[in-house]
Design an enzyme around this catalytic site. Structure first.
Site, mmCIF file in Angstrom:
data_model
loop_
_atom_site.group_PDB
_atom_site.id
_atom_site.type_symbol
_atom_site.label_atom_id
_atom_site.label_comp_id
_atom_site.label_asym_id
_atom_site.label_seq_id
_atom_site.Cartn_x
_atom_site.Cartn_y
_atom_site.Cartn_z
ATOM 1 N N GLU A 22 -5.956 -3.295 0.804
ATOM 2 C CA GLU A 22 -6.840 -4.104 1.911
ATOM 3 C C GLU A 22 -8.052 -4.513 1.224
ATOM 4 O O GLU A 22 -7.787 -6.330 1.992
ATOM 5 C CB GLU A 22 -7.039 -3.495 2.988
ATOM 6 C CG GLU A 22 -5.464 -2.258 3.817
ATOM 7 C CD GLU A 22 -5.498 -1.624 3.522
ATOM 8 O OE1 GLU A 22 -5.626 -1.227 2.520
ATOM 9 O OE2 GLU A 22 -4.158 -1.242 4.097
ATOM 10 N N THR A 38 0.675 -1.552 -0.222
ATOM 11 C CA THR A 38 -0.033 0.099 -0.025
ATOM 12 C C THR A 38 1.308 0.840 -0.028
ATOM 13 O O THR A 38 1.858 0.814 0.676
ATOM 14 C CB THR A 38 -0.687 -0.134 1.093
ATOM 15 O OG1 THR A 38 -0.225 0.324 2.610
ATOM 16 C CG2 THR A 38 -1.701 -1.029 1.430
#
Lengths: 545, 545
Positions: B334, B187
């Site tokens: 996620e 991320t």
């Protein structure tokens, strides 16, 4: 409880594939959408509340995880509620085939070790007859569509609607292992006692997603989409009505449940409720199209999956001419059931109705995640040439792991790690599968394989033929000779000679093997069917050979 | 190998959900369908053969089950081949974010413990810079689009096309546990080092089916169907291009891979290849629509999912006026990523473009199997009233089980058994979710919550505003005051006063809370973005507070 149930509780991050997710996390959440049965109109909001009420009512009756709850009913909102509530509390739903004989019904109830039985008042005579011999059933619940409660000696724990009304509409449906068994039912074999098949939560969720992936993504024809109105015309007791009520619920579409399949009632519902998506066996479609009311109705745009038996081109053409968008699906009780769908490509939709009918009558291309092979007797995959025949064997995420409490038959079913369908087929270059026969139904005539389905298709084309079934007659000289049992149309009777001549023409043109000229034709009054409307070749052999 | 991989071999009847099934058992098998990259046109038949060749080439390089294979490339057919081949041999595909800084790239390569690195020649300068400090990489493979092989000190095991040409096109892809890790990536957090997320075969297959269930079943708008032509415009290194290449492959549609995202090149591809389905962030769409070539093009019928950042109504209206069918998707690294899609109901499609834009800019309704809740700080679910705000928490079959080798952050992410998105939202009666803020981005002004997104939306409507970002400026008297950083349009410059006046009008009408009148406006040259084009509020705070 028969066989072992897996009941491991999933850990925190795991997300088990459970039937409750189809209800609570659908594709589109449509709380005000309708579910129609008789004079009742329920909403999806009602459905969720009634599922919770039913879960509470069953729990109050003592149903625990791993117990089996059996249902004898025609297609209704109640059945849909059972499709959800029973597995959602961790119990197994046994959908009883009400068309079996009372003795066979008793056999399946005992064999599945049913704990609770929900029964439509219409079947009380059957129940009275077998109740004294049931081994496991502890409670009975009455399903009643009549204004009064019928007299009965059965010690009912209550009537369905009364039990639901008394129960809370809140139920905390817990997570459990996705491999927990959800449903069981019995195949209507044409020999011996019925065999039980069973499916887990995971399998039913994946079947729903797989069917949706293929039906949903088809825009130009045969799609099952959010604007459709759904009505099943294959019974809910038979392979969960092909799993389509789960698909419909997940799509959030309007659903219509027809009770018994009376032609004028079905046509009225299609008309009144604006049904756009159904599925049925060829016999039912034939019956509907021949009904006097059908002539006055606009059936165009009605999408219909045909399955359970081969569809004749004549029936397909008749439906296409009325604007019905019909196509074949293929599967069996052991496969949850859908394995293939005969959707057409955009190019194929440009073809003439006659050419389209050829494709629509094929069993189609395999669904996503379905690993379908056509293999010869040495288990070698056959080429995709539209000619090489072999048995269909399959792996998929939604196949029964065997027959209930029948280890030997289960081993045969899964020999070599693939499920054996017993169907003989060819596949063409574009992946379309066409069933040519059941392994049991291929005839060996003068040393050559002759397809009984192919012969049936030729004969069915004759305008004087209402129905036909071909079986093999043992013959000293030829090994077997094809015997066609034919029901003639009353208004246009066909002769045996016309048919042998017709078949000879096809053989002369090289369309079918020469051996077909050994055909014998016998005109009969009717053709025996199994309880789900399939031609019962075993009965025919007993009768005519 | 970081963290434990589950490598149990499934038993005979089990059917694990594996990525190979998306390739080998698709919704529609279209061997002749095209996959386009630069001057190359591959067929799906080629794709399968090249995936087998790549599997052999990687195996020859010593890649075993559980190893990690990393890729640095722009969107290409090669990347698609890696999407399949790497996980299909049981290895983990690490899609490296090539927009990170060289130091961050090095960090992710070390952290993921990459074994093999496939790298586009364009990134050789970065690789030369960090290679000496890599801990785990044993082999390098060159990806080269140029006519000559570039000079380099990297000891390449070979060039991708040469390795494929030398490898066999047959590979026996074995079954293994569906919970085996398939992909990992990092991320692009705006604070600290990137965090690794990871997804299993099962998760990617279910994400594909879930996305297909919602996109496929939508006929009237926003559908992804068998007749579409697909081109991603969110990078393949970022959350598997939102998982859509897997959906496209399973649907058997034509796929176009654009390499780098250069506006004129993208527009040319859309035009030349007749692209009908894409996904991108608002910034890219804005850039495309403002490009001089776009004016001359017919973009009507182009379906676009917008995600990654809030879409302004102005941009949405502009696109709608050109006939583009755009709608929002919501998710994050996620979450694999897609959680919601803002499809409209048939009734909503009758609304005016202005009214539709309001809905299309919402983040939409949750996908099937996604259990999405909006909860207050006491974890109580908020009513679906379009007003009550709370954090979005979620359970779904396709969420990362945590951050790679970061137990503490993983526990925070999954606190209470739900994944915490950090996004603040409301949900209306029809289930449409609307993000109102990031938990970190809500401002507390004079004791009241003020939504920075809402303020940004109002300001973005002003014809003189090119871009805007609102942050909270600490204030002794008011706690925080909203500070709007505004890039004015060069041809129509806005003043700070005009904007404070505009916001006051909205407050006077009661559309937003009174506290917004404390807004301060600052005109700036540009607004800092993260590597994936999101507004970098952390950087903005550092710069302007």
């Amino acid at each position: 409880m028969p066989d072992a149930l897996i009941t491991r509780t999933p850990s925190a991050y795991e997300y088990p594939l459970l039937i409750k997710n189809l209800l609570f996390c659908p594709v589109v959440d449509t709380p005000d959408q309708e579910i129609v049965y008789r004079d009742h109109r329920f909403s999806y909001r009602d459905l969720r509340q009634r599922v919770a009420r039913l879960a509470n009512a069953l729990t109050d009756l003592g149903v625990k995880r791993g117990d089996t709850v059996a249902v004898m009913d025609w297609d209704s909102n109640r059945y849909l509620e059972c499709f959800f509530a029973v597995p959602m509390i961790g119990a197994v739903l046994h959908t009883i085939n009400v068309r079996l004989s009372p003795e066979q019904i008793l056999y399946t109830i005992d064999h599945a070790e049913d704990d609770v039985l929900l029964v439509n008042s219409e079947f009380l005579p059957i129940l009275e007859q077998i109740r004294g011999r049931m081994d496991t059933v502890k409670s009975f619940v009455l399903l009643n569509d009549e204004p009064t409660v019928p007299e009965s000696h059965i010690p009912f724990s209550g009537e369905y609607e009364a039990l639901l009304a008394a129960a809370s509409d809140q139920f905390n449906f817990a997570d459990f292992d996705e491999n927990t068994r959800a449903t069981t039912f019995y195949t209507t074999g044409t020999t011996g006692m019925p065999k039980g098949v069973y499916f887990s939560h995971r399998q039913l969720v994946l079947h729903t997603l797989g069917v949706l992936a293929v039906l949903g993504s088809s825009v130009s024809h045969g799609g099952f989409n959010r604007q459709d109105v759904y009505m099943p015309i294959t019974p809910m007791f038979h392979v969960h009505a092909w799993g389509l009520p789960y698909v419909a619920t997940m799509l959030g579409v309007k659903q219509v449940y027809p009770g018994r399949y009376l032609p004028d009632h079905l046509l009225e519902l299609i008309d009144r409720e604006k049904v756009t998506f159904s599925h049925c066996v060829p016999t039912i479609l034939h019956m509907l199209l021949k009904h006097p009311h059908a002539g006055r109705m606009d059936l165009s745009g009605w999408k219909v999956i045909i399955g359970g038996a081969a569809m004749s081109r004549a029936l397909c053409l008749d439906a296409l001419q009325r604007g019905i968008d019909l196509f074949t699906g293929y599967g069996m009780s052991e496969t949850c059931p859908i394995l293939t769908i005969s959707h057409l490509t955009p190019e194929m939709l440009e073809l003439s109705p006659e050419e389209q009918a050829v494709i629509r009558c094929k069993t189609g291309r395999s669904l996503p995640l379905v690993d379908l092979k056509i293999v010869d007797s040495a288990r070698q995959e056959q080429p995709r040439d539209g000619k090489s025949t072999g048995e269909i064997v399959v792996r998929a995420p939604w196949l029964t792991q065997g027959y209930l409490k029948d280890h030997k038959a289960s081993e045969r079913l899964w020999e070599g790690g693939y499920l054996h369908t017993g169907d003989v087929a060819v596949r063409d270059e574009q992946g379309y599968v066409k069933i040519t026969d059941r392994t049991k139904d291929v005839l060996k005539v003068s040393g050559e394989w002759v397809s009984s389905l192919e012969l049936e298709d030729i004969i069915a084309h004759h305008p004087g033929v209402a129905e036909v079934a071909v079986i093999g007659q043992p013959d000293e000289k030829w090994g077997e000779r094809p015997l066609a049992l034919v029901v003639a149309k009353p208004d246009n009777p066909v002769t045996e000679k016309e048919l042998t001549h017709l078949v000879r023409e096809y053989a002369d043109k090289g369309v079918v093997t020469k051996q077909v000229v050994l055909l014998k034709v016998k005109l009969v009054e009717a053709i025996d069917k199994t309880s789900v409307g399939k031609v019962n070749k075993v009965a025919l052999r007993e009768k005519y050979l």
